[in-house]
Design a protein around this motif. Structure first.
Motif, mmCIF file in Angstrom:
data_model
loop_
_atom_site.group_PDB
_atom_site.id
_atom_site.type_symbol
_atom_site.label_atom_id
_atom_site.label_comp_id
_atom_site.label_asym_id
_atom_site.label_seq_id
_atom_site.Cartn_x
_atom_site.Cartn_y
_atom_site.Cartn_z
ATOM 1 N N VAL A 261 0.827 -5.310 3.800
ATOM 2 C CA VAL A 261 1.809 -6.393 3.662
ATOM 3 C C VAL A 261 1.843 -7.255 4.920
ATOM 4 O O VAL A 261 1.814 -8.490 4.838
ATOM 5 C CB VAL A 261 3.209 -5.806 3.371
ATOM 6 N N GLU A 262 1.897 -6.617 6.081
ATOM 7 C CA GLU A 262 2.104 -7.358 7.325
ATOM 8 C C GLU A 262 0.827 -7.987 7.870
ATOM 9 O O GLU A 262 0.840 -9.123 8.344
ATOM 10 C CB GLU A 262 2.704 -6.413 8.374
ATOM 11 N N GLN A 263 -0.271 -7.260 7.819
ATOM 12 C CA GLN A 263 -1.512 -7.783 8.402
ATOM 13 C C GLN A 263 -2.322 -8.603 7.419
ATOM 14 O O GLN A 263 -2.965 -9.580 7.811
ATOM 15 C CB GLN A 263 -2.357 -6.628 8.935
ATOM 16 N N PHE A 264 -2.289 -8.216 6.124
ATOM 17 C CA PHE A 264 -3.139 -8.878 5.139
ATOM 18 C C PHE A 264 -2.353 -9.761 4.172
ATOM 19 O O PHE A 264 -2.928 -10.322 3.247
ATOM 20 C CB PHE A 264 -3.938 -7.832 4.361
ATOM 21 N N ASP A 265 -1.041 -9.851 4.386
ATOM 22 C CA ASP A 265 -0.194 -10.752 3.610
ATOM 23 C C ASP A 265 -0.243 -10.471 2.111
ATOM 24 O O ASP A 265 -0.296 -11.385 1.291
ATOM 25 C CB ASP A 265 -0.593 -12.212 3.877
ATOM 26 N N ILE A 266 -0.242 -9.189 1.744
ATOM 27 C CA ILE A 266 -0.210 -8.803 0.335
ATOM 28 C C ILE A 266 1.242 -8.734 -0.135
ATOM 29 O O ILE A 266 2.107 -8.200 0.565
ATOM 30 C CB ILE A 266 -0.903 -7.433 0.129
ATOM 31 N N ASP A 267 1.528 -9.265 -1.293
ATOM 32 C CA ASP A 267 2.874 -9.253 -1.874
ATOM 33 C C ASP A 267 3.366 -7.806 -1.978
ATOM 34 O O ASP A 267 2.748 -6.985 -2.663
ATOM 35 C CB ASP A 267 2.821 -9.901 -3.251
ATOM 36 N N PRO A 268 4.492 -7.464 -1.322
ATOM 37 C CA PRO A 268 4.959 -6.070 -1.354
ATOM 38 C C PRO A 268 5.299 -5.561 -2.749
ATOM 39 O O PRO A 268 5.267 -4.349 -2.991
ATOM 40 C CB PRO A 268 6.199 -6.088 -0.453
ATOM 41 N N SER A 269 5.591 -6.482 -3.683
ATOM 42 C CA SER A 269 5.915 -6.044 -5.049
ATOM 43 C C SER A 269 4.694 -5.510 -5.784
ATOM 44 O O SER A 269 4.828 -4.879 -6.833
ATOM 45 C CB SER A 269 6.534 -7.192 -5.848
ATOM 46 N N ARG A 270 3.501 -5.721 -5.230
ATOM 47 C CA ARG A 270 2.272 -5.280 -5.875
ATOM 48 C C ARG A 270 1.790 -3.926 -5.354
ATOM 49 O O ARG A 270 0.785 -3.414 -5.843
ATOM 50 C CB ARG A 270 1.166 -6.317 -5.662
ATOM 51 N N VAL A 271 2.483 -3.359 -4.375
ATOM 52 C CA VAL A 271 2.017 -2.134 -3.741
ATOM 53 C C VAL A 271 3.145 -1.106 -3.681
ATOM 54 O O VAL A 271 4.171 -1.333 -3.027
ATOM 55 C CB VAL A 271 1.489 -2.398 -2.312
ATOM 56 N N GLU A 272 2.970 0.002 -4.366
ATOM 57 C CA GLU A 272 3.902 1.123 -4.282
ATOM 58 C C GLU A 272 3.350 2.151 -3.293
ATOM 59 O O GLU A 272 2.166 2.142 -2.967
ATOM 60 C CB GLU A 272 4.083 1.774 -5.655
ATOM 61 N N ALA A 273 4.215 3.043 -2.829
ATOM 62 C CA ALA A 273 3.779 4.101 -1.910
ATOM 63 C C ALA A 273 4.497 5.395 -2.256
ATOM 64 O O ALA A 273 5.709 5.402 -2.486
ATOM 65 C CB ALA A 273 4.061 3.708 -0.461
ATOM 66 N N GLU A 274 3.744 6.478 -2.318
ATOM 67 C CA GLU A 274 4.310 7.782 -2.657
ATOM 68 C C GLU A 274 3.507 8.862 -1.964
ATOM 69 O O GLU A 274 2.380 8.626 -1.508
ATOM 70 C CB GLU A 274 4.297 7.982 -4.171
ATOM 71 N N GLY A 275 4.076 10.055 -1.872
ATOM 72 C CA GLY A 275 3.376 11.183 -1.285
ATOM 73 C C GLY A 275 3.525 12.411 -2.160
ATOM 74 O O GLY A 275 4.599 12.658 -2.710
ATOM 75 N N VAL A 276 2.454 13.181 -2.278
ATOM 76 C CA VAL A 276 2.497 14.374 -3.134
ATOM 77 C C VAL A 276 2.161 15.641 -2.353
ATOM 78 O O VAL A 276 1.983 16.707 -2.942
ATOM 79 C CB VAL A 276 1.541 14.225 -4.341
ATOM 80 N N GLY A 277 2.056 15.539 -1.033
ATOM 81 C CA GLY A 277 1.764 16.728 -0.231
ATOM 82 C C GLY A 277 0.445 17.356 -0.602
ATOM 83 O O GLY A 277 -0.575 16.678 -0.722
ATOM 84 N N TYR A 278 0.464 18.679 -0.830
ATOM 85 C CA TYR A 278 -0.779 19.402 -1.108
ATOM 86 C C TYR A 278 -1.000 19.683 -2.590
ATOM 87 O O TYR A 278 -1.804 20.545 -2.946
ATOM 88 C CB TYR A 278 -0.838 20.709 -0.309
ATOM 89 N N LEU A 279 -0.337 18.950 -3.458
ATOM 90 C CA LEU A 279 -0.381 19.270 -4.890
ATOM 91 C C LEU A 279 -1.626 18.748 -5.619
ATOM 92 O O LEU A 279 -1.828 19.090 -6.781
ATOM 93 C CB LEU A 279 0.875 18.718 -5.574
ATOM 94 N N ALA A 280 -2.429 17.927 -4.968
ATOM 95 C CA ALA A 280 -3.618 17.394 -5.645
ATOM 96 C C ALA A 280 -4.827 17.454 -4.711
ATOM 97 O O ALA A 280 -5.348 16.417 -4.289
ATOM 98 C CB ALA A 280 -3.369 15.960 -6.117
ATOM 99 N N PRO A 281 -5.299 18.648 -4.369
ATOM 100 C CA PRO A 281 -6.437 18.767 -3.446
ATOM 101 C C PRO A 281 -7.739 18.312 -4.100
ATOM 102 O O PRO A 281 -7.893 18.362 -5.320
ATOM 103 C CB PRO A 281 -6.480 20.263 -3.130
ATOM 104 N N ILE A 282 -8.673 17.882 -3.261
ATOM 105 C CA ILE A 282 -10.021 17.549 -3.728
ATOM 106 C C ILE A 282 -11.044 18.522 -3.156
ATOM 107 O O ILE A 282 -12.233 18.410 -3.418
ATOM 108 C CB ILE A 282 -10.416 16.104 -3.370
ATOM 109 N N ALA A 283 -10.572 19.473 -2.347
ATOM 110 C CA ALA A 283 -11.450 20.473 -1.751
ATOM 111 C C ALA A 283 -10.617 21.731 -1.472
ATOM 112 O O ALA A 283 -9.387 21.712 -1.562
ATOM 113 C CB ALA A 283 -12.077 19.950 -0.455
ATOM 114 N N SER A 284 -11.305 22.814 -1.136
ATOM 115 C CA SER A 284 -10.617 24.062 -0.854
ATOM 116 C C SER A 284 -9.836 23.969 0.453
ATOM 117 O O SER A 284 -10.345 23.467 1.464
ATOM 118 C CB SER A 284 -11.622 25.217 -0.755
#
Length: 305
Positions: A261-284
């Motif tokens: 949003v700040e550096q690339f001037d992307i509309d904040p309404s187009r970008v969500e942010a969330e965290g899921v911790g360790y619930l979706a690993p891609i490796a061991s």
């Protein structure tokens, strides 16, 4: 035998070197810099630091300076260097000098020889290897490999004689099925993409200054497709409590959102942010390499606005 084994372990899945001219690096290596001078000079080290200096031989010609980084690297510096050394020998180069950190001269060697400046190259003075090689009287190559934390860095400097093919003995990353895709293609095809070059303060949600090529490409994609929205999803390894990891991964996703949003001037309404911790690993999570891979931020393509 050990050298061949190391080469087969790291490069067993690599294609043949294109036209027997290029040095193939691991597929996970990403290029950080390319500083090529049409005509310059380079002092090729030919021995360890001693008596206040490094013995060297001066070469003049086209100087190709390139650096690469391998994230989550578990290979030793010898395992990374050995296949490159074998490739040079196969191309007709004579190994002039080779050394390992302390034998090279440690701190003194590192600061007296030519190194591409940080952040494009990082050298841990306790964990690096250097090699120099020549072919004929005006053709030279040096390779520097270092490990730092969970990353490995490779620097190649090549002096190409007058009239040489500019692409000859150029280090490149080996291709895999994803290597030819742009970020946007992966995002549309898979529905998500890992932003692999992001770096955060250890154990914190602060995104380091960069530059981060993945964010530049993601911002470009969003500008080219104003109808699209994304979610940034932070992930962690399994160390610690779930609630703590969810909080940290959400903080990192929000830090990436703020940067877009700040550096690339992307509309904040187009970008969500969330965290899921360790619930979706891609490796061991049982290995350091797996835990490193699981600590990531992904961009997920949402429905159009």
């Amino acid at each position: 035998m050990m050298r061949r084994l190391a080469a087969s372990l790291i490069f067993g899945l690599l294609p043949a070197i294109a036209q027997a001219q290029d040095l193939a690096l691991p597929a996970s290596a990403r290029q950080l810099s390319d500083r090529t001078s049409p005509l310059d000079s380079y002092d090729l080290p030919t021995g360890s630091f001693a008596d206040g200096t490094i013995p060297a031989r001066r070469f003049e010609g086209r100087i190709e300076r390139r650096t690469f980084r391998i994230d989550g690297a578990s290979s030793t510096t010898l395992q990374l260097m050995a296949p490159l050394r074998d490739q040079l020998a196969g191309l007709g180069y004579d190994i002039v000098f080779e050394c390992k950190d302390r034998d090279c001269g440690g701190f003194d060697f590192r600061f007296e020889t030519e190194i591409v400046p940080a952040p494009d190259m990082h050298v841990d003075i306790r964990n690096y290897r250097f090699l120099s090689a020549t072919r004929a009287s005006d053709d030279a190559v040096s390779i520097l490999v270092s490990r730092s934390g969970n990353a490995a860095y490779i620097q190649t400097i090549r002096v190409a004689p007058d009239g040489a093919d500019p692409g000859s003995v150029t280090a490149h990353t080996a291709k895999n099925p994803e290597a030819g895709r742009e970020l946007g293609q992966t995002l549309r095809h898979d529905g998500h993409v890992v932003l692999r070059d992001l770096e955060f303060d250890s154990g914190a949600g602060t995104l380091l200054p960069g530059p981060h090529l993945s964010l530049d490409r993601l911002a470009g994609y969003l500008r080219d497709h104003p109808e699209h929205r994304i979610a940034l999803v932070g992930h962690s390894d399994s160390t610690g409590a779930l609630a703590t990891n969810i909080t940290l991964s959400r903080q990192r996703a929000n830090a990436v959102r703020d940067r877009l949003v700040e550096q690339f001037d992307i509309d904040p309404s187009r970008v969500e942010a969330e965290g899921v911790g360790y619930l979706a690993p891609i490796a061991s999570n049982l290995t350091p390499e797996g835990r490193d891979a699981n600590r990531r931020v992904e961009a997920v393509l949402l429905s159009t606005r």
